[in-house]
Design an enzyme around this catalytic site. Sequence first.
Site, PDB file in Angstrom:
ATOM      1  N   CYS A 284     -43.166 -20.998 -13.780  1.00  0.00           N
ATOM      2  CA  CYS A 284     -43.909 -20.134 -12.848  1.00  0.00           C
ATOM      3  C   CYS A 284     -43.927 -20.792 -11.471  1.00  0.00           C
ATOM      4  O   CYS A 284     -44.366 -21.932 -11.321  1.00  0.00           O
ATOM      5  CB  CYS A 284     -45.349 -19.942 -13.340  1.00  0.00           C
ATOM      6  SG  CYS A 284     -46.354 -18.989 -12.182  1.00  0.00           S
TER       7      CYS A 284
ATOM      8  N   CYS B  66     -46.506 -14.317 -15.244  1.00  0.00           N
ATOM      9  CA  CYS B  66     -46.626 -15.648 -15.858  1.00  0.00           C
ATOM     10  C   CYS B  66     -47.654 -15.580 -16.999  1.00  0.00           C
ATOM     11  O   CYS B  66     -48.762 -15.061 -16.801  1.00  0.00           O
ATOM     12  CB  CYS B  66     -47.109 -16.653 -14.806  1.00  0.00           C
ATOM     13  SG  CYS B  66     -47.641 -18.231 -15.496  1.00  0.00           S
TER      14      CYS B  66
ATOM     15  N   HIS C 295     -30.608 -30.495 -14.159  1.00  0.00           N
ATOM     16  CA  HIS C 295     -30.583 -29.243 -13.380  1.00  0.00           C
ATOM     17  C   HIS C 295     -31.278 -28.111 -14.120  1.00  0.00           C
ATOM     18  O   HIS C 295     -31.058 -26.940 -13.809  1.00  0.00           O
ATOM     19  CB  HIS C 295     -29.131 -28.859 -13.049  1.00  0.00           C
ATOM     20  CG  HIS C 295     -28.517 -29.781 -12.049  1.00  0.00           C
ATOM     21  ND1 HIS C 295     -27.172 -29.882 -11.850  1.00  0.00           N
ATOM     22  CD2 HIS C 295     -29.084 -30.666 -11.180  1.00  0.00           C
ATOM     23  CE1 HIS C 295     -26.938 -30.785 -10.907  1.00  0.00           C
ATOM     24  NE2 HIS C 295     -28.073 -31.285 -10.489  1.00  0.00           N
TER      25      HIS C 295
ATOM     26  N   ASN D 101     -25.522 -29.539 -17.134  1.00  0.00           N
ATOM     27  CA  ASN D 101     -25.403 -28.201 -17.714  1.00  0.00           C
ATOM     28  C   ASN D 101     -26.778 -27.637 -18.055  1.00  0.00           C
ATOM     29  O   ASN D 101     -27.708 -28.372 -18.376  1.00  0.00           O
ATOM     30  CB  ASN D 101     -24.526 -28.240 -18.979  1.00  0.00           C
ATOM     31  CG  ASN D 101     -23.108 -28.713 -18.675  1.00  0.00           C
ATOM     32  OD1 ASN D 101     -22.667 -28.633 -17.518  1.00  0.00           O
ATOM     33  ND2 ASN D 101     -22.434 -29.240 -19.674  1.00  0.00           N
TER      34      ASN D 101
END
Length: 227
Positions: free
Chosen positions: A111, A130, A103, A86
Amino acid sequence: MRITILTGAGISAESGLATFRASDGLWENHSIMDVATPEGFTKDPALVHAFYNMRRKAALEAQPNAAHLSLLRLATHHDLTLVTQNVDDLHERAGSRDVIHMHGALNRACCAACGHNWPAPMVMHPKDSCPACGKPSPRPDIVWFGEMPLHMERIWDVLENSDLFVAIGTSGNVYPAAGFAQHAGRNGAKCLELNLEASVNADDFDQQILGPASMTVPGWVDDICHA
Ligand code: BV8
């Protein structure tokens, strides 16, 4: 006992966060290729940012449920490693520490140009730059399909040294996570599945407890903490 837990979208379902493959699942409204692949992000970064902005907002408005909270109790009785597929932070907001987000995480940005990683703003746009290199390359810190999941060395190692592997609320559709039960079992672990319905890899488990996580997980934690 050394316990490794893998959680999926099902543990957050009763907190109101959509799962991926249920009838109201996320993927129903968006195609995986469009919103959860690097190609989709290149093609339409605004669509992908909108998808993750919506999920970041939903996650913030959700609360951990009894299943998330019961894993805290488990950690005081056993040597627990918590791996999650999750990208929400409900485990952390329930008080769990050192959660392995294989994940990625909705509340992080990274970036694509320099690899810098920082707390994600609530809303991300394709024109963001960034904060480290200034390039217009920020992306959600999420592992998309075709990308290498995070912390895999540590995960394989802990799976090879577990007494018990428990999958909670995951359909077993996505690899390499769907192969964890087999890997742990081959290395001597008992494998337990807590799910609303049997996963596609149900045969990899020695035992199954079916029902909503907010009921089955606290009940199982009670049993294993008082065994
Ligand atoms: C990789 C982040 C290799 C995004 C996710 C062809 C091309 C490219 C790759 C592949 C390919 N074929 C196969 C692959 C591999 C691919 C894959 O497995 N594809 C599948 C579709 C076949 N995997 C990958 O691409 C992975 N990377 O293989 O890299 C590599 C090697 C070297 C170098 C580079 C690369 C990366 C996959 C990660 C994708 N990102 N998430 C986001 O969140 O937006 S996947 C996403 O779906 C989740 O993270 C999770 O992993 C996955 C499955 O979701 P679940 O959590 O299981 O949720 P689902 O809805 O499916 O099920 C819910 C369950 O809960 C159900 O069982 C239900 O019954 C239960 N439930 C519901 N309510 C409750 C409940 N249970 C209890 N209580 C309730 N109340």
